[in-house]
Write a protein that holds these residues in place. Sequence first.
Motif, PDB file in Angstrom:
ATOM      1  N   ASN A  23       0.872  -1.293   0.004  1.00  0.00           N
ATOM      2  CA  ASN A  23       0.121  -0.053  -0.006  1.00  0.00           C
ATOM      3  C   ASN A  23       0.936   1.208  -0.013  1.00  0.00           C
ATOM      4  O   ASN A  23       2.220   1.067  -0.198  1.00  0.00           O
ATOM      5  CB  ASN A  23      -0.926  -0.061   1.140  1.00  0.00           C
ATOM      6  N   ASP A  24       0.271   2.378   0.128  1.00  0.00           N
ATOM      7  CA  ASP A  24       1.004   3.806  -0.188  1.00  0.00           C
ATOM      8  C   ASP A  24       2.440   3.727   0.919  1.00  0.00           C
ATOM      9  O   ASP A  24       2.135   3.220   2.226  1.00  0.00           O
ATOM     10  CB  ASP A  24       0.316   4.985   0.516  1.00  0.00           C
ATOM     11  N   PHE A  25       3.521   4.108   0.330  1.00  0.00           N
ATOM     12  CA  PHE A  25       4.788   4.046   1.362  1.00  0.00           C
ATOM     13  C   PHE A  25       5.565   5.323   0.809  1.00  0.00           C
ATOM     14  O   PHE A  25       5.356   6.085  -0.133  1.00  0.00           O
ATOM     15  CB  PHE A  25       5.316   2.530   0.789  1.00  0.00           C
ATOM     16  N   CYS A  26       6.677   5.314   1.913  1.00  0.00           N
ATOM     17  CA  CYS A  26       7.346   6.614   1.541  1.00  0.00           C
ATOM     18  C   CYS A  26       8.913   5.978   1.885  1.00  0.00           C
ATOM     19  O   CYS A  26       8.952   5.270   2.804  1.00  0.00           O
ATOM     20  CB  CYS A  26       6.817   7.756   2.189  1.00  0.00           C
ATOM     21  N   ASP A  53       0.229   7.061   8.363  1.00  0.00           N
ATOM     22  CA  ASP A  53      -0.118   5.641   8.200  1.00  0.00           C
ATOM     23  C   ASP A  53       0.919   4.851   6.924  1.00  0.00           C
ATOM     24  O   ASP A  53       0.290   4.140   6.445  1.00  0.00           O
ATOM     25  CB  ASP A  53      -1.438   5.226   8.343  1.00  0.00           C
ATOM     26  N   PHE A  54       1.624   5.629   6.123  1.00  0.00           N
ATOM     27  CA  PHE A  54       2.388   5.225   5.630  1.00  0.00           C
ATOM     28  C   PHE A  54       3.298   3.932   6.024  1.00  0.00           C
ATOM     29  O   PHE A  54       3.723   3.918   7.132  1.00  0.00           O
ATOM     30  CB  PHE A  54       3.506   6.191   4.992  1.00  0.00           C
ATOM     31  N   ILE A  57      15.588  -0.427   6.321  1.00  0.00           N
ATOM     32  CA  ILE A  57      14.375  -0.780   7.119  1.00  0.00           C
ATOM     33  C   ILE A  57      13.108  -0.568   6.777  1.00  0.00           C
ATOM     34  O   ILE A  57      12.916   0.511   6.092  1.00  0.00           O
ATOM     35  CB  ILE A  57      14.854  -0.205   8.409  1.00  0.00           C
ATOM     36  N   ILE A  58      12.240  -1.602   6.835  1.00  0.00           N
ATOM     37  CA  ILE A  58      10.840  -1.169   6.262  1.00  0.00           C
ATOM     38  C   ILE A  58      10.051  -1.398   7.451  1.00  0.00           C
ATOM     39  O   ILE A  58       9.769  -2.384   8.352  1.00  0.00           O
ATOM     40  CB  ILE A  58      10.483  -2.308   5.206  1.00  0.00           C
ATOM     41  N   ILE A  59       9.253  -0.328   7.790  1.00  0.00           N
ATOM     42  CA  ILE A  59       8.219  -0.387   9.040  1.00  0.00           C
ATOM     43  C   ILE A  59       6.842  -0.416   8.403  1.00  0.00           C
ATOM     44  O   ILE A  59       6.185   0.486   7.719  1.00  0.00           O
ATOM     45  CB  ILE A  59       8.429   0.957   9.812  1.00  0.00           C
ATOM     46  N   GLY A  60       6.002  -1.333   8.694  1.00  0.00           N
ATOM     47  CA  GLY A  60       4.639  -1.603   8.304  1.00  0.00           C
ATOM     48  C   GLY A  60       3.878  -0.533   8.647  1.00  0.00           C
ATOM     49  O   GLY A  60       4.009   0.477   9.475  1.00  0.00           O
ATOM     50  N   ASN A  61       2.699  -0.607   7.929  1.00  0.00           N
ATOM     51  CA  ASN A  61       1.473   0.385   8.335  1.00  0.00           C
ATOM     52  C   ASN A  61       0.808  -0.300   9.192  1.00  0.00           C
ATOM     53  O   ASN A  61       0.797  -1.310   9.832  1.00  0.00           O
ATOM     54  CB  ASN A  61       0.708   0.941   7.106  1.00  0.00           C
ATOM     55  N   GLY A  62      -0.447   0.079   9.691  1.00  0.00           N
ATOM     56  CA  GLY A  62      -1.445  -0.257  10.577  1.00  0.00           C
ATOM     57  C   GLY A  62      -1.940  -1.681  10.328  1.00  0.00           C
ATOM     58  O   GLY A  62      -2.611  -2.211  10.938  1.00  0.00           O
TER      59      GLY A  62
END
Length: 275
Positions: A154-157, A182-183, A249-254
């Motif tokens: 989904n949307d990311f930055c 919530d990206f 590092i990838i941090i997830g959304n909700g």
Amino acid sequence: MQKKENEYYNGCCDITSDLNHSTSYGKITLIGTGPGDIKHLTKAAVEAIEECSVIIGYSTYLKQISILLREEQEKMQFNMKDEITRCETAINKSMEGKSVAIVSGGDAGIYGMSGLLLELLEKKMLIGKIPLDFIPGIPAFCSAACSVGAPIMNDFCVISLSNLLTPWEEIEKRLDFASKADFVIIIYNPKSAKRKEELTAAKEILLKNINKTRPAAIVKAASRPDEEVVITTLEHIDEFSLVSMNTTIIIGNGTTFTKDFYMITRRGYGNKYRL
Ligand code: SAH
């Protein structure tokens, strides 16, 4: 007009008579070499490297593609932080009429060499005179995401923690807004030999807006032989020794969850259909 410009920038239209002396310039091709493994170079990138007579790049990237290089090609290796010299060398070689490749890790237009070259060409009033070509590469975050399944559904930055060229206050602001929105947040340049504290500072900002148990993946040297992967949670991202300048590092959304070795961000199908 727009079309003509695009064609020209891609180096595939005739150089017209209104561009003085332009026929004497060699083409400069910006080539993304992907995250590391030569298998992840595109066919277009391989062909472009083969066609150029001068190959310019950071020594690590030249080593990664060394198997593709021929004896007669002029190889010009540079150190990190020599980016401006690399571009100026490319411009000089182009003025000698040589076809030049500038190789850049991942995609050359993502924190890479493409923008710097264009800025310099604009300053020197050479845009529209030197033929250019841009060959996309697989960005490191795509490779890192593949190592843990599907965390970027989904949307990311992407936020780089390097404050060498971007003031830290701006980075802080982006971390704050991205986490409020919530990206999925991808962190580049989390740590280097000189910058050791930024990741903890970034984590503290994210923790103001995100639960500490939010899934996070740490991927070092994605697609290289020394690749290492850890799946953890936001509260622990700064505790691992594998975090270096070659780590994403990838941090997830909700909606992100983990299962075994996988980190999965929901696309939303479950809200609309019965899965
Ligand atoms: N142009 C590149 C990014 C360059 S910024 C791209 O398109 O991806 C450099 C940062 O990218 C590094 O600090 C690291 O965070 C990330 N990176 C580059 N190669 C990587 C790899 N193989 N594995 C994990 N992260 C990588």
